[in-house]
Design an enzyme around this catalytic site. Structure first.
Site, PDB file in Angstrom:
ATOM      1  N   HIS A  17      41.710  47.531  41.057  1.00  0.00           N
ATOM      2  CA  HIS A  17      42.007  48.866  40.521  1.00  0.00           C
ATOM      3  C   HIS A  17      40.717  49.661  40.284  1.00  0.00           C
ATOM      4  CE1 HIS A  17      46.289  48.233  39.919  1.00  0.00           C
ATOM      5  NE2 HIS A  17      46.040  47.076  39.336  1.00  0.00           N
ATOM      6  N   HIS A 194      46.474  36.514  29.692  1.00  0.00           N
ATOM      7  CA  HIS A 194      45.798  37.501  30.534  1.00  0.00           C
ATOM      8  C   HIS A 194      45.562  38.730  29.672  1.00  0.00           C
ATOM      9  CE1 HIS A 194      45.194  39.733  34.431  1.00  0.00           C
ATOM     10  NE2 HIS A 194      45.587  40.754  33.672  1.00  0.00           N
ATOM     11  N   HIS A 196      43.508  42.392  28.475  1.00  0.00           N
ATOM     12  CA  HIS A 196      42.777  43.597  28.885  1.00  0.00           C
ATOM     13  C   HIS A 196      41.942  44.115  27.713  1.00  0.00           C
ATOM     14  CE1 HIS A 196      44.277  44.851  32.978  1.00  0.00           C
ATOM     15  NE2 HIS A 196      45.034  43.791  32.716  1.00  0.00           N
TER      16      HIS A 196
END
Length: 348
Positions: A17, A194, A196
């Site tokens: 991304h 996971h 961010h």
């Protein structure tokens, strides 16, 4: 504290991304070679939105993803190569294709309330002889006990691991710990995290997940990823080394990969700026940030207001078209407010 875990580096998938899905063959082979030499056990490679993600909706890849995946498999000497698949974007045929070129880990991702749509793909991954990993995205949107219900579905389908995925970077440390604890206590398979970086908590959340019993952790070298990026692999491994947690990975070698290969490839710095913080506050999917920025510029409205409204509407991945709808509505409202103010002024 010792808590051995398996690290998956997603620089070449979630980090895609940050380069608008334009990784080159040379970049992929260089990153894989560096991570492999450093001792990273699993390296994820695909379009940022998973297999089949190269499209008008999600952005076209600069290089065909199968060429990148094949190059990654050929380059890795000890690391296993993983790919992400979102049912409805990727297909069963994609699973066969990646298995045939040597991918051994299939990560099947759904929204946190839609685990039921993963049955076919998790089952096929197992029949193909691959490790199947369940990915419950946007896990901040439901309570721990609800997340466990969804995780049990993935376990029943045959998943070897189920991840709590903080796609929006919206979880606090206690919230992440509660979710991982619920999965660890309620499942018979391994649990992963996971994280961010939108609230600057990705490393802290990853460590809290380890304390709660997770044995699989994700990161991206140089923190590459959507929004403010992902848990930076080299930082996590360095902190683990300071804490006496054995990762089997060379921190200095990871720092070299981050500094010399990944950062020069990034199109924007991975920082916790206003937009990234707003993502974390609103609980909006990280890949929405740049789409919202473009819509804000096009329609003359606030990016923050777009993201906050998307959060109020509980938008999820796959609903990128809603960004334009919200921007148009905000623009129309601003015009109406301006006309109303003008009318009030004229009547004085």
């Amino acid at each position: 504290m010792t808590a051995p875990f398996r690290l998956t580096d997603s620089t070449l998938r979630d980090g895609s991304h940050a380069v608008a899905h334009q990784y080159t063959l040379d970049q992929v082979t260089g990153i894989v070679a560096g991570l492999d030499a450093a001792g990273v056990p699993v390296i994820e490679v695909s379009h940022g939105d998973g297999l089949g993600g190269s499209s008008f909706s999600y952005g076209f890849s600069g290089t065909d993803e199968m060429k990148l995946i094949s190059a990654a498999v050929a380059t890795a000497k000890q690391a296993r190569i993983a790919c992400l698949l979102l049912p409805g974007i990727g297909t069963a045929e994609d699973l066969r294709a990646i298995r045939d070129v040597g991918v051994s880990v299939a990560r099947v991702a759904t929204h946190c309330t839609e685990a039921d749509i993963a049955e076919q793909h998790i089952g096929m991954a197992k029949r193909l002889g691959m490790e199947a990993v369940g990915f419950l995205m946007m896990s901040h949107m439901i309570a721990p006990e609800e997340l466990l219900v969804q995780a049990r579905l993935m376990q029943d389908f045959g998943a070897d691991v189920v991840y709590c995925v903080d796609s929006a970077g919206a979880l606090t440390v206690p919230q992440a710990r509660d979710r991982v604890t619920a999965l660890v206590e309620g499942l018979d398979i391994a649990v992963g995290m996971h994280a961010h970086e939108n609230l600057s908590l990705s490393v802290a959340i990853s460590l809290a997940a380890l304390e709660a019993g997770a044995t699989h952790i994700d990161g991206c070298t140089a923190g590459a990823g959507a929004g403010a990026g992902n848990c930076p692999t080299e930082t996590l491994v360095t902190v683990c080394q300071k804490m006496g947690i054995d990762t089997g990975i060379e921190a200095l070698a990871l720092m070299d990969v981050a500094e010399e290969i990944v950062r020069p490839a990034l199109r924007r710095p991975q920082i916790v700026d206003r937009a990234a913080l707003t993502l974390g506050l609103a609980g909006v999917y990280g890949s929405f940030m740049l789409h919202a920025e473009r819509a804000a510029q096009r329609y003359g409205v606030s990016q923050a207001e777009i993201l906050l409204e998307l959060g109020r509407r509980k938008a999820v991945g796959g609903q990128e078209d809603m960004i334009i709808d919200v921007a148009l509505e905000l623009s129309a409202k601003a015009e109406q407010d301006a006309q109303a103010a003008q009318a009030v002024g004229a009547g004085r």
